[in-house]
Design a protein around this motif. Structure first.
Motif, short mmCIF file in Angstrom:
data_model
loop_
_atom_site.label_atom_id
_atom_site.label_comp_id
_atom_site.label_asym_id
_atom_site.label_seq_id
_atom_site.Cartn_x
_atom_site.Cartn_y
_atom_site.Cartn_z
N CYS A 96 42.73 36.58 35.74
CA CYS A 96 43.94 36.89 36.92
C CYS A 96 44.65 38.33 37.00
O CYS A 96 45.70 38.47 36.17
N ASN A 97 44.44 38.93 38.18
CA ASN A 97 44.95 39.97 38.14
C ASN A 97 46.37 40.24 38.85
O ASN A 97 46.12 39.27 39.75
N GLY A 98 47.47 41.03 38.88
CA GLY A 98 48.32 41.21 40.14
C GLY A 98 49.72 40.69 39.56
O GLY A 98 50.11 40.95 38.75
N GLY A 99 50.51 40.56 40.66
CA GLY A 99 52.48 39.88 40.48
C GLY A 99 51.75 38.60 40.23
O GLY A 99 51.09 37.23 40.22
N LEU A 100 52.92 37.70 39.65
CA LEU A 100 53.33 36.06 39.37
C LEU A 100 52.42 35.33 40.69
O LEU A 100 52.03 34.54 40.69
N ASN A 101 52.83 36.01 41.95
CA ASN A 101 52.35 35.18 43.32
C ASN A 101 50.23 35.38 43.01
O ASN A 101 49.65 34.74 43.55
N ASP A 379 63.57 34.50 38.10
CA ASP A 379 63.49 34.92 39.63
C ASP A 379 63.00 34.14 40.46
O ASP A 379 63.65 33.16 41.49
N TYR A 380 61.45 33.33 40.21
CA TYR A 380 61.16 32.31 40.94
C TYR A 380 61.94 31.24 40.57
O TYR A 380 61.96 31.03 42.36
N MET A 381 62.19 30.52 39.73
CA MET A 381 62.58 29.92 39.51
C MET A 381 63.98 29.60 40.06
O MET A 381 64.12 28.23 41.09
N SER A 397 49.45 39.51 49.42
CA SER A 397 50.02 39.13 48.28
C SER A 397 51.47 39.78 47.10
O SER A 397 51.23 40.42 46.46
N ASN A 398 52.19 38.51 48.03
CA ASN A 398 53.33 38.66 48.30
C ASN A 398 54.32 37.33 46.51
O ASN A 398 54.36 36.39 47.26
N PHE A 399 55.13 37.90 45.76
CA PHE A 399 55.86 36.95 45.48
C PHE A 399 56.44 35.81 46.31
O PHE A 399 56.46 34.46 46.29
N ALA A 400 57.21 36.21 47.92
CA ALA A 400 58.00 35.33 48.44
C ALA A 400 56.58 34.28 48.95
O ALA A 400 57.17 33.00 49.58
N ASN A 401 55.60 34.63 48.94
CA ASN A 401 54.71 33.69 49.91
C ASN A 401 54.36 32.47 49.54
O ASN A 401 54.69 31.31 49.59
N ASN A 402 54.44 32.89 48.21
CA ASN A 402 53.71 31.68 47.02
C ASN A 402 55.46 30.61 47.24
O ASN A 402 55.19 29.18 46.99
N TYR A 464 48.86 29.36 50.88
CA TYR A 464 50.06 29.02 49.46
C TYR A 464 51.38 29.78 50.16
O TYR A 464 52.19 28.57 49.39
N THR A 465 51.69 29.57 51.53
CA THR A 465 52.86 29.80 52.20
C THR A 465 53.15 28.82 53.07
O THR A 465 54.12 27.98 53.28
N ASN A 466 52.13 28.04 53.24
CA ASN A 466 51.88 26.68 54.55
C ASN A 466 50.51 25.92 54.07
O ASN A 466 50.36 25.97 54.28
N SER A 467 51.63 24.89 53.38
CA SER A 467 50.17 23.90 53.14
C SER A 467 50.08 23.15 53.61
O SER A 467 49.97 21.32 53.15
#
Length: 522
Positions: A96-101, A379-381, A397-402, A464-467
């Motif tokens: 799994c590559n990329g940032g936390l989200n 930060d996420y929590m 691909s942004n932290f804020a989306n998730n 992932y922003t709106n399920s």
């Protein structure tokens, strides 16, 4: 040069520059302004605040959760969901590559892929690239026993590939490497990938960011994604403890807002928003873009007009003040190093002086890994648990989306989502000296939003922003499909498994009775 970082940028500030106007841009501004005016007025009159004037809205109500309209989160299956077969088709390994989200989304996709392929999933690997400088991996960030236990009814998971014995020697099974296509359909996994798995016994999919299509026409698979994202992926106890300590410290003096201030070098270079910086800083951004992104001519003012530029710290402050928050409001900033730090943070701090981040309110031990996954997880929590969350750039691909999706699932917690495209002409007018009616115009844009309540997902909004509605149910449904099952996914899945065992026992008893009757007749 880049300046600021950690606590330092919380205490310093700065300014900005301009770029020369063009005729085509002027026309674009006029068109965008007209479209915005019509859209915002129509939306305002029929939006969540009905016919109220913007000045009549009580900003204090934003500290509570958004209206649910009878909906609540539920990722438990609503149709028969059999346990994974005892024997699988092979092993699935992913990186799994990329940032936390991106990594969280990839882990969810990996579980879905393993389910549809009847594969044994190897604990997903987290990319340890040069940006994160973090080799802690999945076991260093997430609670592995909880992950395995939560998904035991969905897929088989192992922590590593097994060893194979050949000619008296044991060595680890080698996985066949495949680069999956971006946004691959389910059929790619159940045909090509599955064939390779059966051939080699194990496959290694890398990279694995955005490698499964988000739009899946199967609500149960979407609910599986939610079980992974919002139930199975729990951070390790020490991360949860630090996060709770920070939240308790912030909340000891009342409510607080968390803001994902995405005003960092990588995002600014990606967006092509560089004209407000010094020539030296522009050179840094251009070089970073040339190295990391595809070559493309980007004009700052044009990008800004279509909402592609992250909000500046000052713009964030102006928005919050226009909504009605005063300078006593406590704000937690989740961000990396603010590019151009001193000049850009000062105007924001002048409006809202009570700014914190995990460096200023967290324990010193967190500083050792502040740029790594642990710092991002904290930060996420904190943002998840905050009273209000505000993203400044909710791009792909942004932290804020998730995080927005998690807050929606976690009880419709208030989210303030600025419409950058609608706000752009307002801010551009202000920069040119047209300040009359500025705050009223900002309020009209900002109050035309759902504030984190249930709403229909419309492209390009991410699952992932709106399920909603797949991962939600209604407590008084008009449609039977929306009826709420048990609150606990384990209870539903465990009940199905128990019923299956009872049916098997009944079947065996029936078979045995039939055999005895037949023998007696003979």
């Amino acid at each position: 040069m880049r300046r600021g970082g950690g606590e330092a940028w919380l205490r310093r500030g700065g300014g900005a520059g301009k770029s020369p106007p063009r005729m085509c841009v002027a026309v674009a501004v006029l068109v965008a302004g007209t479209v915005w005016l019509c859209a915002s007025w129509a939306g305002f009159m029929g939006g969540p605040y009905g016919g109220y004037r913007v000045q009549d809205v009580d900003v204090n109500k934003l500290w509570t959760t958004a209206g649910s309209n009878g909906w609540r989160a539920s990722s438990a299956p609503r149709s028969y969901w059999p346990p994974p077969p005892a024997e699988t088709n092979g092993y699935l390994r992913v990186r799994c590559n990329g940032g936390l989200n991106q990594q969280r989304s990839a882990i969810c996709n990996a579980v879905v892929a393993a389910r549809i392929m009847n594969a044994t999933l190897v604990l997903p690997e987290l990319d340890t690239n040069s940006f994160w400088r973090d080799k802690s991996g999945f076991p260093g960030i997430y609670d592995v026993p909880h992950f395995l236990n939560t998904l035991k009814h969905d897929v088989h998971i192992v922590t590593s590939l097994p060893g194979i014995t050949s000619k008296g020697k044991t060595k680890k099974l080698k996985a066949h490497k495949i680069e999956p296509p971006r946004d691959a359909p389910l059929s790619w996994y159940t045909t090509l990938a599955l064939e390779e798995m059966k051939k080699y016994g194990a496959i290694y999919l890398t990279p694995f960011s955005h490698r499964l299509a988000e739009d899946i026409d199967d609500p149960e698979l979407q609910r599986l994604r939610c079980r992974v994202n919002y139930h199975a992926l729990r951070f390790k106890p020490h991360i949860m403890k630090i996060s709770n300590e920070i939240v308790n410290k912030l909340r000891s003096e009342g409510h607080f807002i968390s803001i994902h201030l995405r005003f960092e070098m990588d995002m600014l270079a990606f967006a092509g928003c560089i004209d407000i910086f010094t020539p030296e800083e522009q050179k840094i951004l251009i070089e970073y873009r040339d190295i990391n992104f595809a070559k493309k001519k980007l004009v700052y003012r044009e990008r800004r007009l279509i909402g592609k530029c992250p909000l500046t710290p000052e713009e964030v402050g102006l928005i919050l003040r226009a909504i009605g928050f005063d300078n006593s409001t406590r704000i937690y900033l989740a961000s990396g190093e603010i590019f151009g730090g001193d000049r850009f943070m000062s105007p924001f701090r002048a409006i809202f002086p009570r700014l914190d981040n995990h460096s200023s309110v967290g324990p010193e031990k967190l500083e050792e890994n502040a740029r790594g996954l642990a710092g991002s997880a904290v930060d996420y929590m904190v943002c998840l648990l905050s009273d209000i969350f505000m993203p400044t750039y909710d791009g792909p691909s942004n932290f804020a989306n998730n995080l927005m999706g998690h807050r929606l699932y976690y009880g419709f917690r208030t989210t303030i989502t600025p419409n950058r495209k609608a706000l752009a002409p307002i801010f551009m007018d202000r920069e040119e000296g047209h300040v009359i009616g500025f705050e009223d115009r900002v309020r009209q844009v900002m109050f035309n939003t759902h504030f984190g309540g249930p709403h229909k997902r419309i492209h390009p909004e991410s699952f992932y922003t709106n399920s909603w509605p797949e991962c939600f149910c209604h407590m008084n449904p008009t449609n039977p499909a929306d009826k709420c099952p048990s609150d606990d996914p384990h209870e539903v899945l465990g009940g199905q498994l128990q019923n299956e065992e009872i049916e098997d026992t009944d079947l065996k008893t029936t078979d045995k009775s039939t055999t005895q009757t037949e023998e007696a007749m003979i």
